[in-house]
Structure formats: C-alpha cells, structure tokens
Design a protein around this motif. Structure first.
Motif, PDB file in Angstrom:
ATOM      1  N   GLY A  70      62.902   7.554  59.623  1.00 31.39           N
ATOM      2  CA  GLY A  70      62.793   8.997  59.467  1.00 31.39           C
ATOM      3  C   GLY A  70      63.776   9.590  58.488  1.00 31.39           C
ATOM      4  O   GLY A  70      63.944  10.812  58.444  1.00 31.39           O
ATOM      5  N   ARG A  71      64.412   8.745  57.671  1.00 30.18           N
ATOM      6  CA  ARG A  71      65.399   9.241  56.716  1.00 30.18           C
ATOM      7  C   ARG A  71      64.744   9.522  55.367  1.00 30.18           C
ATOM      8  O   ARG A  71      63.853   8.800  54.928  1.00 30.18           O
ATOM      9  CB  ARG A  71      66.526   8.216  56.520  1.00 30.18           C
ATOM     10  CG  ARG A  71      67.361   7.973  57.755  1.00 30.18           C
ATOM     11  CD  ARG A  71      68.519   7.044  57.414  1.00 30.18           C
ATOM     12  NE  ARG A  71      68.040   5.760  56.932  1.00 30.18           N
ATOM     13  CZ  ARG A  71      67.894   4.688  57.693  1.00 30.18           C
ATOM     14  NH1 ARG A  71      68.189   4.737  58.972  1.00 30.18           N
ATOM     15  NH2 ARG A  71      67.456   3.550  57.178  1.00 30.18           N
ATOM     16  N   LEU A  72      65.244  10.564  54.703  1.00 29.10           N
ATOM     17  CA  LEU A  72      64.794  10.885  53.358  1.00 29.10           C
ATOM     18  C   LEU A  72      65.626  10.119  52.341  1.00 29.10           C
ATOM     19  O   LEU A  72      66.806   9.829  52.591  1.00 29.10           O
ATOM     20  CB  LEU A  72      64.928  12.382  53.093  1.00 29.10           C
ATOM     21  CG  LEU A  72      63.950  13.285  53.836  1.00 29.10           C
ATOM     22  CD1 LEU A  72      64.355  14.746  53.680  1.00 29.10           C
ATOM     23  CD2 LEU A  72      62.531  13.076  53.333  1.00 29.10           C
ATOM     24  N   PRO A  73      65.069   9.795  51.168  1.00 29.32           N
ATOM     25  CA  PRO A  73      65.843   9.046  50.163  1.00 29.32           C
ATOM     26  C   PRO A  73      66.970   9.853  49.549  1.00 29.32           C
ATOM     27  O   PRO A  73      67.866   9.285  48.947  1.00 29.32           O
ATOM     28  CB  PRO A  73      64.788   8.688  49.107  1.00 29.32           C
ATOM     29  CG  PRO A  73      63.701   9.679  49.297  1.00 29.32           C
ATOM     30  CD  PRO A  73      63.688   9.985  50.762  1.00 29.32           C
ATOM     31  N   GLU A  74      66.967  11.183  49.672  1.00 28.70           N
ATOM     32  CA  GLU A  74      68.013  12.000  49.072  1.00 28.70           C
ATOM     33  C   GLU A  74      68.934  12.570  50.147  1.00 28.70           C
ATOM     34  O   GLU A  74      69.270  13.743  50.169  1.00 28.70           O
ATOM     35  CB  GLU A  74      67.407  13.133  48.252  1.00 28.70           C
ATOM     36  CG  GLU A  74      66.387  13.981  48.992  1.00 28.70           C
ATOM     37  CD  GLU A  74      65.870  15.118  48.161  1.00 28.70           C
ATOM     38  OE1 GLU A  74      66.649  16.038  47.876  1.00 28.70           O
ATOM     39  OE2 GLU A  74      64.694  15.076  47.786  1.00 28.70           O
ATOM     40  N   ALA A  75      69.347  11.692  51.072  1.00 28.43           N
ATOM     41  CA  ALA A  75      70.130  12.159  52.209  1.00 28.43           C
ATOM     42  C   ALA A  75      71.461  12.776  51.793  1.00 28.43           C
ATOM     43  O   ALA A  75      71.919  13.750  52.380  1.00 28.43           O
ATOM     44  CB  ALA A  75      70.377  10.996  53.173  1.00 28.43           C
ATOM     45  N   GLU A  76      72.121  12.212  50.772  1.00 25.69           N
ATOM     46  CA  GLU A  76      73.429  12.721  50.360  1.00 25.69           C
ATOM     47  C   GLU A  76      73.287  13.615  49.137  1.00 25.69           C
ATOM     48  O   GLU A  76      72.801  13.190  48.097  1.00 25.69           O
ATOM     49  CB  GLU A  76      74.379  11.563  50.049  1.00 25.69           C
ATOM     50  CG  GLU A  76      75.796  12.063  49.766  1.00 25.69           C
ATOM     51  CD  GLU A  76      76.794  10.917  49.634  1.00 25.69           C
ATOM     52  OE1 GLU A  76      77.990  11.191  49.664  1.00 25.69           O
ATOM     53  OE2 GLU A  76      76.355   9.769  49.503  1.00 25.69           O
ATOM     54  N   VAL A  77      73.705  14.853  49.284  1.00 28.89           N
ATOM     55  CA  VAL A  77      73.619  15.843  48.219  1.00 28.89           C
ATOM     56  C   VAL A  77      75.010  16.376  47.932  1.00 28.89           C
ATOM     57  O   VAL A  77      75.757  16.723  48.850  1.00 28.89           O
ATOM     58  CB  VAL A  77      72.670  17.002  48.615  1.00 28.89           C
ATOM     59  CG1 VAL A  77      72.697  18.087  47.569  1.00 28.89           C
ATOM     60  CG2 VAL A  77      71.257  16.488  48.815  1.00 28.89           C
ATOM     61  N   ARG A 124      57.350  14.865  64.132  1.00 25.49           N
ATOM     62  CA  ARG A 124      57.102  16.203  63.603  1.00 25.49           C
ATOM     63  C   ARG A 124      57.575  16.351  62.157  1.00 25.49           C
ATOM     64  O   ARG A 124      56.894  16.974  61.341  1.00 25.49           O
ATOM     65  CB  ARG A 124      57.803  17.250  64.480  1.00 25.49           C
ATOM     66  CG  ARG A 124      57.134  17.496  65.813  1.00 25.49           C
ATOM     67  CD  ARG A 124      57.660  18.762  66.459  1.00 25.49           C
ATOM     68  NE  ARG A 124      56.955  19.068  67.693  1.00 25.49           N
ATOM     69  CZ  ARG A 124      56.969  20.254  68.272  1.00 25.49           C
ATOM     70  NH1 ARG A 124      57.672  21.235  67.724  1.00 25.49           N
ATOM     71  NH2 ARG A 124      56.313  20.453  69.399  1.00 25.49           N
ATOM     72  N   ASP A 125      58.737  15.805  61.867  1.00 21.55           N
ATOM     73  CA  ASP A 125      59.269  15.925  60.508  1.00 21.55           C
ATOM     74  C   ASP A 125      58.313  15.313  59.495  1.00 21.55           C
ATOM     75  O   ASP A 125      58.089  15.879  58.417  1.00 21.55           O
ATOM     76  CB  ASP A 125      60.637  15.249  60.408  1.00 21.55           C
ATOM     77  CG  ASP A 125      61.724  16.025  61.143  1.00 21.55           C
ATOM     78  OD1 ASP A 125      61.490  17.211  61.451  1.00 21.55           O
ATOM     79  OD2 ASP A 125      62.787  15.444  61.401  1.00 21.55           O
ATOM     80  N   ASP A 126      57.756  14.146  59.832  1.00 23.92           N
ATOM     81  CA  ASP A 126      56.798  13.490  58.936  1.00 23.92           C
ATOM     82  C   ASP A 126      55.545  14.345  58.760  1.00 23.92           C
ATOM     83  O   ASP A 126      55.015  14.472  57.649  1.00 23.92           O
ATOM     84  CB  ASP A 126      56.407  12.117  59.478  1.00 23.92           C
ATOM     85  CG  ASP A 126      57.550  11.116  59.420  1.00 23.92           C
ATOM     86  OD1 ASP A 126      58.374  11.230  58.494  1.00 23.92           O
ATOM     87  OD2 ASP A 126      57.631  10.244  60.290  1.00 23.92           O
ATOM     88  N   LEU A 127      55.065  14.909  59.860  1.00 24.36           N
ATOM     89  CA  LEU A 127      53.867  15.753  59.800  1.00 24.36           C
ATOM     90  C   LEU A 127      54.116  16.993  58.952  1.00 24.36           C
ATOM     91  O   LEU A 127      53.285  17.356  58.102  1.00 24.36           O
ATOM     92  CB  LEU A 127      53.446  16.148  61.216  1.00 24.36           C
ATOM     93  CG  LEU A 127      52.267  17.119  61.328  1.00 24.36           C
ATOM     94  CD1 LEU A 127      50.999  16.507  60.731  1.00 24.36           C
ATOM     95  CD2 LEU A 127      52.033  17.508  62.786  1.00 24.36           C
ATOM     96  N   PHE A 128      55.264  17.638  59.143  1.00 16.26           N
ATOM     97  CA  PHE A 128      55.573  18.846  58.369  1.00 16.26           C
ATOM     98  C   PHE A 128      55.727  18.528  56.891  1.00 16.26           C
ATOM     99  O   PHE A 128      55.307  19.303  56.034  1.00 16.26           O
ATOM    100  CB  PHE A 128      56.841  19.510  58.914  1.00 16.26           C
ATOM    101  CG  PHE A 128      56.673  20.106  60.284  1.00 16.26           C
ATOM    102  CD1 PHE A 128      55.414  20.434  60.762  1.00 16.26           C
ATOM    103  CD2 PHE A 128      57.774  20.324  61.099  1.00 16.26           C
ATOM    104  CE1 PHE A 128      55.248  20.984  62.032  1.00 16.26           C
ATOM    105  CE2 PHE A 128      57.620  20.881  62.365  1.00 16.26           C
ATOM    106  CZ  PHE A 128      56.346  21.192  62.835  1.00 16.26           C
TER     107      PHE A 128
END
Length: 466
Positions: A219-226, A92-96
């Motif tokens: 399913g991880r985003l490249p900007e995980a740490e903010v 779902r996350d990828d689809l959204f």
C-alpha cells in the motif's frame, strides 16, 4: 503506564492500517463514475452539436485504414473492463487512487472536447449482423464528436496498467496484452477516431498514472519521501518555463506541421511532469523501482526527458568517460551502459539517478542497487544513508563497485564522501569531500550538500557514542 502505552501503540497501529473497501463502496463509486462519464461526455457532445461547424483533422494516409466491423466487439469490451476494474481493490486508498486516475482522464479529455471540438471526418460503411447491432447501440448515445484526445484510449491506458498489475501467469498476461492492443486498434478500424486522437489520448492516460501511481503490495506509494527545497523549486520553475516555450512552439506548428506539433507537445508534457517532480521534491515520482526500471507508461510519457538526460550526460563527459577510483574497489562516474560496465569489469553498481532507468540493471553478472536522488538537489539524510548502505553492502561482498549519477560529478561525489567518512573515521564533511576531489578534479558540491553530509556524519557519531 505500560498498559496505557500498549493501548496507545495498538491504536496507532490500528489507525495506520489500511482500511478495507467494502463491496458497497466499490459499487457506489462505479455508479458515481458511470454518472460522471455519461453526463460530462454527453454534455461535450451536446455543445459540439450546437456549433454551426465543427472542424475535422485527419492525415492523408488514414484513408488507407480499413473499416473492420467485428472490431466493434473489442471496442465495446472496454465498458465491461471499466466496470470490473472497481472490484479489484480491497483497500480504500487503492480504490480512491483508481477513481482519481479515471476522473483525471475524464475531466482532461472533456475539457479538451469543449475547448477545441473535432468531429470524425470519414463516412462509416454499413455493418450487418451483431456488429451492426452494436454500432446502432453505440450511435444511440455517441456522436461523431469528442475526438482528441481519445477518451477511449486514455481510459484504456489506465485500465491496461491496472489489469496487468493484478493478472498473473504468462499465458494470461499475453492474452491480456493482445486484447488490450485490439481495443486500441479498434478505435481506428471502427471509424470512431482519427490517428491524432490516439497518441493524445495515450498521453492523458499516462499522465493520470503519473499523477496517481499504483501502490505496491504493502500500500505504499513510490514517492513516499518528499523534500521541498529552494533548489528544487528553482529547477521546477526552469523546467516549467521550458515546457511553456515548447508548448507555444507546438501550437504554432499545428496549422502547418501537425506531426511536429505532436512531437513538441510530447516534449512539453514531459518537461511539465519533471517540473512537477522538482516542485514536490520527490525523486520517487519518477517511479523507478529497485531494479532500475520505469513502468511502461513512464517510459513513454517521459521518453523525451529520459533521452535528453542521457545525451546530456554523454556531452558533459565526452572527454572523460572513465570512472575515477576513490578506493581499491570503489569508483565514481557517469551512469554506464551495459557495454561500458562490462568493458570496465564492474561487478557492482549503485545508481543514484532518478531521471534515467538503470541501463545495466538487466545484466545478471552485475549486482545492482538503486538509490534515486534528484539531480542538482541535495539529498535527504535518508536518501544519503540509503546510497551509502548500498555501497557498503556491495563493497562488503567483494565487488568492484561504481557509484554513478548522470555525470559522476555531484550526487556520486556526496555518496562517496560519506562512505570515505565512514571508512576513515572523518568527522568533518569538507574533509571527506576534499578527499574525493583529490582524486576527482571535477567533483562539485553545494552548501546544502555539505550540510546534509555533516548532519549525516554527526548523527552516526551520536549513534556510535550511544
């Protein structure tokens, strides 16, 4: 209690597991986005048609672009590719995220169509056969408006990245790139768009991929740490101000020098993106991977700031380009080119830059590790630990390692100080930093950097004691 603990951990694991995207959900989003596409695109066309006059813009050389009727086939094919793209996603996350990217392109493009409508200015020749039928079908809902930025090109850029991510095999990927290239060219050879619509549309597509990046296989985003920090927010305001000033220059150039206006607009967009990265405090938003590479769309989108960062690093270090030894097999310095790395005999590199690609990452003789950090902003303890761990690993392999950042004055200094503290058993952050400055007179650090380094040292001591 153990049963309760096991149940709780199971619930947490279940909650954190990515949810599947059902076929019905994917079909529903396709239908919804189709409705958004036709309603907003048609509304912009309707508004433009009601105007007394709609201007056109074309470069003189565009009259040499031939009309090629059969290219209406690749032009139309994007509709099928658009529809099929919704069924790639199993999570779902990828689809959204995909929906957000497409919606971003749609809304930005339509807003531009409404704010400054343009029309296609050339007369299209008649076409017969299948091509003629496809043109007739197209003209049933399309009008000669909605030009810049090209919505066709914006969607193409997003879909290109998506299909390239999912398709495997060299031959299949080659065919994919050729077909998508044909779609891009077709907007000109079908006399649907003028040249200025192409780069502006591509910029919108790249921006959508920048704002909503593709996730990795887990399913991880490249900007995980903010990490939002006052230093990064201050720099964000500086970049945003620069973006506004360059955007004003671009608007001033439009009437007299449209080519330069495009270049200035490109620079303004790149600066605005970097401002957004600093405002979020997310070095991962540059989307630099473990091998030091940027996605193609990031390289194009941020090319002005990437080039600016490289030139800036060379200007500041022009008189002192050589790395500085802090240990027998560890140096710190500016980010090197492949030629520089080979000339200095380096066999390992820890790259702390987030804003530039790893220029030497393709050199098979050099072990490369990326630990991206924002320039002029203290790293998080995790980012510092990642950098030190990479340095320790490469050093342990017996390599001659360079720890580099843009200049070799800041980020690399903090990493080297942490490594010296680890190696020499230093318990005070300032002692470790002074040890680096003893051999590197240009070493600089901030109070925030000292605090992060001290916390890192204290944490390691506590872990060792435990």
């Amino acid at each position: 209690m153990s049963e309760l603990g096991g149940d709780a951990s199971g619930l947490v694991a279940q909650a954190s597991r990515p949810r599947d995207a059902s076929f019905a959900l994917r079909l529903g989003w396709l239908a919804a986005m189709g409705a958004v596409f036709f309603s907003t695109y048609g509304f912009a066309n309707w508004l433009a048609a009601r105007r007394a006059s709609v201007p056109t813009f074309a470069f003189g050389w565009e009259h040499a672009i031939p009309f090629v009727p059969w290219t209406i086939v690749p032009y139309w094919s994007i509709d099928l590719l658009y529809a099929l793209s919704f069924f790639f996603w199993t999570r779902r996350d990828d689809l959204f995220d995909h929906v957000k990217r497409l919606l971003t392109v749609q809304l930005i493009s339509v807003a531009c169509f409404i704010a400054w409508p343009l029309r296609f200015g050339f007369e299209r020749p008649d076409a017969g056969g299948l091509a003629g039928a496809l043109f007739t079908l197209l003209m049933g809902f399309d009008k000669p408006y909605n030009q810049a930025p090209s919505l066709h090109i914006g969607l193409l850029v997003v879909l290109w990245a998506v299909y390239a991510r999912h398709l495997r095999g060299r031959l299949a990927r080659c065919a994919l790139h050729l077909w998508f290239l044909a779609i891009g060219v077709s907007v000109l050879t079908t006399y649907q768009h003028h040249a200025i619509d192409v780069p502006t549309g591509a910029a919108v597509g790249c921006l959508a991929l920048f704002l909503f990046p593709l996730r990795d296989a887990a399913g991880r985003l490249p900007e995980a740490e903010v990490r939002r920090h006052r230093a990064s927010r201050k720099l964000a305001r500086c970049y945003a101000l620069a973006a506004i000033l360059v955007a004003v220059i671009a608007m001033v150039c439009v009437p007299r020098a449209p080519g330069w206006a495009l270049v200035a607009g490109w620079v303004a967009l790149a600066l605005a993106c970097v401002a957004w990265i600093y405002w979020r405090g997310a070095p991962g938003a540059f989307q630099k991977d473990a091998r030091g590479r940027f996605p193609v769309f990031i390289r194009w989108l941020l090319a002005p700031t990437i080039a600016g960062a490289f030139v800036n690093s060379r200007l500041w270090t022009f008189r002192q380009p050589a790395p500085v030894r802090i240990d027998e097999r560890v140096s710190i310095g500016r980010t090197p080119t492949t030629r520089e790395a080979r000339r200095r005999g380096l066999t390992g590199l820890v790259d702390l830059t987030a804003e530039m690609p790893g220029w030497v990452a393709a050199d098979a003789s050099l072990a490369y590790a990326a630990a991206p950090q924002l320039d002029l902003v203290a790293p998080t303890a995790r980012q510092l630990q990642q950098a030190v761990a990479a340095l320790e690993r490469l050093h342990g392999e017996g390599r001659d390692v360079l720890v580099c950042c843009a200049l070799g004055y800041g980020r690399s200094v903090l990493c080297a100080a942490a490594w010296l503290a680890l190696r020499r058993g230093l318990h005070d952050a300032r002692d470790a930093l002074v040890a680096v400055r003893a051999v590197h007179s240009h070493a600089v650090w901030s109070d925030d950097g000292v605090a992060v380094l001290q916390d890192w040292i204290d944490l390691r001591r506590a872990m060792g004691a435990a």
